[in-house]
Scaffold this motif. Structure first.
Motif, PDB file in Angstrom:
ATOM      1  N   LEU A 116       3.537  -0.753 -15.821  1.00 20.54           N
ATOM      2  CA  LEU A 116       3.503  -0.509 -17.272  1.00 20.54           C
ATOM      3  C   LEU A 116       3.207   0.956 -17.580  1.00 20.54           C
ATOM      4  O   LEU A 116       3.752   1.521 -18.537  1.00 20.54           O
ATOM      5  N   THR A 117       2.346   1.565 -16.768  1.00 22.59           N
ATOM      6  CA  THR A 117       2.026   2.983 -16.959  1.00 22.59           C
ATOM      7  C   THR A 117       3.259   3.850 -16.778  1.00 22.59           C
ATOM      8  O   THR A 117       3.534   4.754 -17.587  1.00 22.59           O
ATOM      9  N   PHE A 118       4.031   3.604 -15.727  1.00 25.51           N
ATOM     10  CA  PHE A 118       5.238   4.391 -15.475  1.00 25.51           C
ATOM     11  C   PHE A 118       6.314   4.118 -16.522  1.00 25.51           C
ATOM     12  O   PHE A 118       7.075   5.018 -16.894  1.00 25.51           O
ATOM     13  N   ILE A 119       6.399   2.862 -16.984  1.00 15.65           N
ATOM     14  CA  ILE A 119       7.360   2.546 -18.050  1.00 15.65           C
ATOM     15  C   ILE A 119       6.995   3.297 -19.327  1.00 15.65           C
ATOM     16  O   ILE A 119       7.870   3.838 -20.019  1.00 15.65           O
ATOM     17  N   TRP A 120       5.693   3.339 -19.639  1.00 17.74           N
ATOM     18  CA  TRP A 120       5.239   4.086 -20.812  1.00 17.74           C
ATOM     19  C   TRP A 120       5.597   5.565 -20.691  1.00 17.74           C
ATOM     20  O   TRP A 120       6.048   6.191 -21.653  1.00 17.74           O
ATOM     21  N   ILE A 125      10.629   0.863 -10.078  1.00 19.45           N
ATOM     22  CA  ILE A 125      11.251  -0.150  -9.218  1.00 19.45           C
ATOM     23  C   ILE A 125      10.325  -0.537  -8.070  1.00 19.45           C
ATOM     24  O   ILE A 125      10.126  -1.725  -7.782  1.00 19.45           O
ATOM     25  N   THR A 126       9.728   0.466  -7.420  1.00 19.34           N
ATOM     26  CA  THR A 126       8.843   0.156  -6.289  1.00 19.34           C
ATOM     27  C   THR A 126       7.575  -0.564  -6.750  1.00 19.34           C
ATOM     28  O   THR A 126       7.056  -1.429  -6.030  1.00 19.34           O
ATOM     29  N   SER A 127       7.092  -0.248  -7.945  1.00 21.65           N
ATOM     30  CA  SER A 127       5.897  -0.924  -8.457  1.00 21.65           C
ATOM     31  C   SER A 127       6.188  -2.384  -8.786  1.00 21.65           C
ATOM     32  O   SER A 127       5.366  -3.273  -8.514  1.00 21.65           O
ATOM     33  N   ILE A 128       7.352  -2.650  -9.364  1.00 23.90           N
ATOM     34  CA  ILE A 128       7.731  -4.041  -9.648  1.00 23.90           C
ATOM     35  C   ILE A 128       7.909  -4.814  -8.344  1.00 23.90           C
ATOM     36  O   ILE A 128       7.510  -5.985  -8.234  1.00 23.90           O
ATOM     37  N   PHE A 129       8.490  -4.167  -7.342  1.00 23.55           N
ATOM     38  CA  PHE A 129       8.629  -4.802  -6.037  1.00 23.55           C
ATOM     39  C   PHE A 129       7.250  -5.112  -5.447  1.00 23.55           C
ATOM     40  O   PHE A 129       7.063  -6.147  -4.783  1.00 23.55           O
ATOM     41  N   SER A 130       6.277  -4.240  -5.697  1.00 24.28           N
ATOM     42  CA  SER A 130       4.913  -4.473  -5.217  1.00 24.28           C
ATOM     43  C   SER A 130       4.279  -5.684  -5.897  1.00 24.28           C
ATOM     44  O   SER A 130       3.489  -6.403  -5.282  1.00 24.28           O
ATOM     45  N   ALA A 179      -0.720  -3.474  -9.484  1.00 23.78           N
ATOM     46  CA  ALA A 179       0.711  -3.146  -9.471  1.00 23.78           C
ATOM     47  C   ALA A 179       1.329  -3.311 -10.858  1.00 23.78           C
ATOM     48  O   ALA A 179       2.184  -2.509 -11.264  1.00 23.78           O
ATOM     49  N   SER A 180       0.900  -4.340 -11.591  1.00 19.11           N
ATOM     50  CA  SER A 180       1.424  -4.551 -12.950  1.00 19.11           C
ATOM     51  C   SER A 180       1.015  -3.414 -13.875  1.00 19.11           C
ATOM     52  O   SER A 180       1.830  -2.919 -14.673  1.00 19.11           O
ATOM     53  N   LEU A 181      -0.249  -2.999 -13.784  1.00 17.99           N
ATOM     54  CA  LEU A 181      -0.727  -1.892 -14.624  1.00 17.99           C
ATOM     55  C   LEU A 181       0.016  -0.607 -14.295  1.00 17.99           C
ATOM     56  O   LEU A 181       0.404   0.149 -15.203  1.00 17.99           O
ATOM     57  N   CYS A 225       0.825  -1.210   0.000  1.00 20.81           N
ATOM     58  CA  CYS A 225       0.000   0.000   0.000  1.00 20.81           C
ATOM     59  C   CYS A 225       0.859   1.259   0.000  1.00 20.81           C
ATOM     60  O   CYS A 225       0.515   2.260  -0.648  1.00 20.81           O
ATOM     61  N   LEU A 226       1.967   1.240   0.718  1.00 22.67           N
ATOM     62  CA  LEU A 226       2.863   2.399   0.748  1.00 22.67           C
ATOM     63  C   LEU A 226       3.366   2.712  -0.653  1.00 22.67           C
ATOM     64  O   LEU A 226       3.354   3.873  -1.083  1.00 22.67           O
ATOM     65  N   PHE A 227       3.799   1.686  -1.379  1.00 26.39           N
ATOM     66  CA  PHE A 227       4.372   1.898  -2.706  1.00 26.39           C
ATOM     67  C   PHE A 227       3.312   2.262  -3.746  1.00 26.39           C
ATOM     68  O   PHE A 227       3.465   3.242  -4.490  1.00 26.39           O
ATOM     69  N   ILE A 228       2.233   1.486  -3.814  1.00 22.25           N
ATOM     70  CA  ILE A 228       1.237   1.690  -4.881  1.00 22.25           C
ATOM     71  C   ILE A 228       0.395   2.930  -4.626  1.00 22.25           C
ATOM     72  O   ILE A 228       0.232   3.787  -5.515  1.00 22.25           O
TER      73      ILE A 228
END
Length: 476
Positions: free
Chosen positions: A358-362, A456-461, A353-355, A260-263
């Motif tokens: 991908l959003t941040f990568i885009w 990085i934090t989203s992938i960790f999530s 978290a996956s979405l 929750c902290l990261f996402i």
């Protein structure tokens, strides 16, 4: 009946989230820097979480009409005071930010944030208690209407309060409008709700519950039909943590809190700063259809966020209930599901978290002008609301219903911590790349490093959600 009243007030409760429309004007006329702007909106965003438990208790004890009135009073004071502060800086034609005025703006948005949580809780609990037989639909409807509030106010802002020559929002009259509308609606709804009879809440005493349990055991068939075998598993009822000390000793609590902290922290950073993120990019090409749908890119992003928030809340809740039904326990100790359990509810956390990843990568690789920013708004809105929608049901499945309110409030300290961390990372990096004499940073360098960290934090999530999924396999 409160049906037309609670949605009306819920629709007026999200004026705070139009702050991205105000940011460019505050930077241009009040000379506020990115750290100043981030601090103002954070005062509103963060003031909601610590008092949520208190507001819920006030609503339970005194009713939604009291919270509605308090929320309106806070809105009038906050929006009205903010308009006066902005007017004073514009009238004085300041060349440097006034620290005293900045602090007063922070206080105003703190009051607005408090007004938001009072209004949200009043609308949500009024609908839930008056329509207890359809509590899921009632609460979901209020959450969806609340999510539409920024779209409602941003549409009004772009049509009636935009300066046609500069393309900037006229902040002073817009905040006066917000103060007037929220105050008028809250007064009207509060008076009407006070006249309504209290909702009928039927609670069975312990003797009745024991009697029902005995009757159920006596009438329970000895053989379970074949069609129900797959949905019933004989196990002992889980022992839920009864104290906060027991709760924080569980590994699942800390995994869930970090997720929750990261996402939620990264999502609220985007929601708070989408206006300056948009301003950092060059205007869209003149032939872009998307660019021409709004006179302001920041206003368009606020609308897209609001729409995505609403769609996610409407779809994710019922979908999760259908494919991941919550287990219940029969008196015999058999765990049963109302329908076949298709997939773990933790899959929704993994999907969100996956979405977001991908959003941040885009954003990092594919966004070079304002017309391409739509994916950030939609992806963030969907991920943010999907996470918030499934949190209550996951908490009840993990640790029971008895302390759901306490556990939910305690879990909200995760975004309370994460949002300022991500927001000030964004603000400090943006400020370090702002040219001398400018108040708004220009270029991708303003946020590239921030979103690299967020990727990085989203992938960790994602990894955390899979860990929880594995730990509770075939149970939630």
């Amino acid at each position: 009946m409160p049906t037309p009243l609670t949605p009306l007030f819920s629709l007026c409760a999200g004026g705070m989230f139009t702050f991205p429309l105000m940011s460019p004007t505050l930077a241009a006329h009040s000379k506020l820097s990115q750290p100043h702007l981030t601090t103002i909106i954070l005062a509103g965003m963060m003031s909601q979480y610590p008092v949520a438990v208190v507001v819920g208790s006030v609503t339970d004890q005194y009713g939604p009409s009291v919270c509605t009135f308090i929320g309106g009073l806070l809105f009038v004071t906050g929006f009205g005071g903010f308009s006066m502060e902005v007017y004073s800086t514009v009238a004085a034609n300041v060349q440097h930010p006034s620290q005293a005025s900045f602090y007063r703006m922070v206080i105003c948005f703190l009051l607005i944030g408090l007004g938001t949580v009072f209004s949200y809780c009043a609308s949500l609990f009024a609908a839930s208690k008056y329509f207890a037989s359809h509590i899921g639909l009632a609460s979901g409807a209020m959450m969806a209407i609340f999510a539409l509030s920024p779209l409602f106010f941003s549409s009004i802002a772009t049509h009636f309060f935009m300066d046609s020559t500069t393309g900037l929002l006229n902040v002073v009259p817009f905040n006066v409008f917000l103060a007037f509308v929220t105050g008028l609606v809250s007064a009207f709804v509060s008076i009407i709700l006070r006249q309504l009879p209290p909702p009928v809440i039927v609670e069975m005493d312990s003797d009745a519950i024991a009697s029902d349990s005995t009757n159920e055991e006596e009438t329970t068939p000895l053989l379970v039909p074949d069609s129900e075998v797959a949905a019933a598993v004989a196990i002992d009822k889980p022992k839920y943590p009864s104290t906060i000390r027991e709760l924080v000793k569980t590994v699942d609590f800390w995994l869930f809190a970090v997720y929750c902290l990261f996402i939620l922290g990264a999502s609220e950073m985007v929601i708070s700063n989408i206006g300056t993120i948009s301003e950092s990019l060059p205007a869209a090409p003149y032939h872009s259809t998307l660019a021409s749908t709004s006179s302001s890119s920041a206003a368009l992003q606020v609308k897209l966020l609001s729409i995505a928030n609403t769609i996610s809340r409407i779809v994710v809740g019922p979908l999760a209930d259908f494919v991941s039904p919550i287990a219940s326990f029969l008196p015999s100790g058999v765990r049963t599901f109302p329908r076949k359990h298709v997939i773990s509810r933790f899959s929704f956390l993994a999907g969100a978290a996956s979405l977001l990843s991908l959003t941040f990568i885009w954003l990092a690789v594919g966004v070079h002008n304002q017309a391409q920013l739509w994916a950030l708004s939609i992806g963030t809105g969907l991920s943010y609301s999907a996470t918030f929608t499934v949190i209550p049901s996951l908490l009840s499945s993990l640790w029971g219903l008895q302390h759901l309110g306490r556990n939910f409030g305690f879990m909200m300290y995760a975004p309370f911590t994460g949002t300022p961390i991500f927001s000030y990372i964004y603000a400090s990096i943006s400020a370090s790349h702002t040219e001398v004499g400018e108040t708004i940073c220009k270029g991708r360098s303003c946020w590239e490093l921030t979103f690299s960290f967020s990727i990085i934090t989203s992938i960790f999530s994602i990894l955390i959600s899979f860990m929880l999924w594995k730990r509770w396999r075939n149970k939630i």
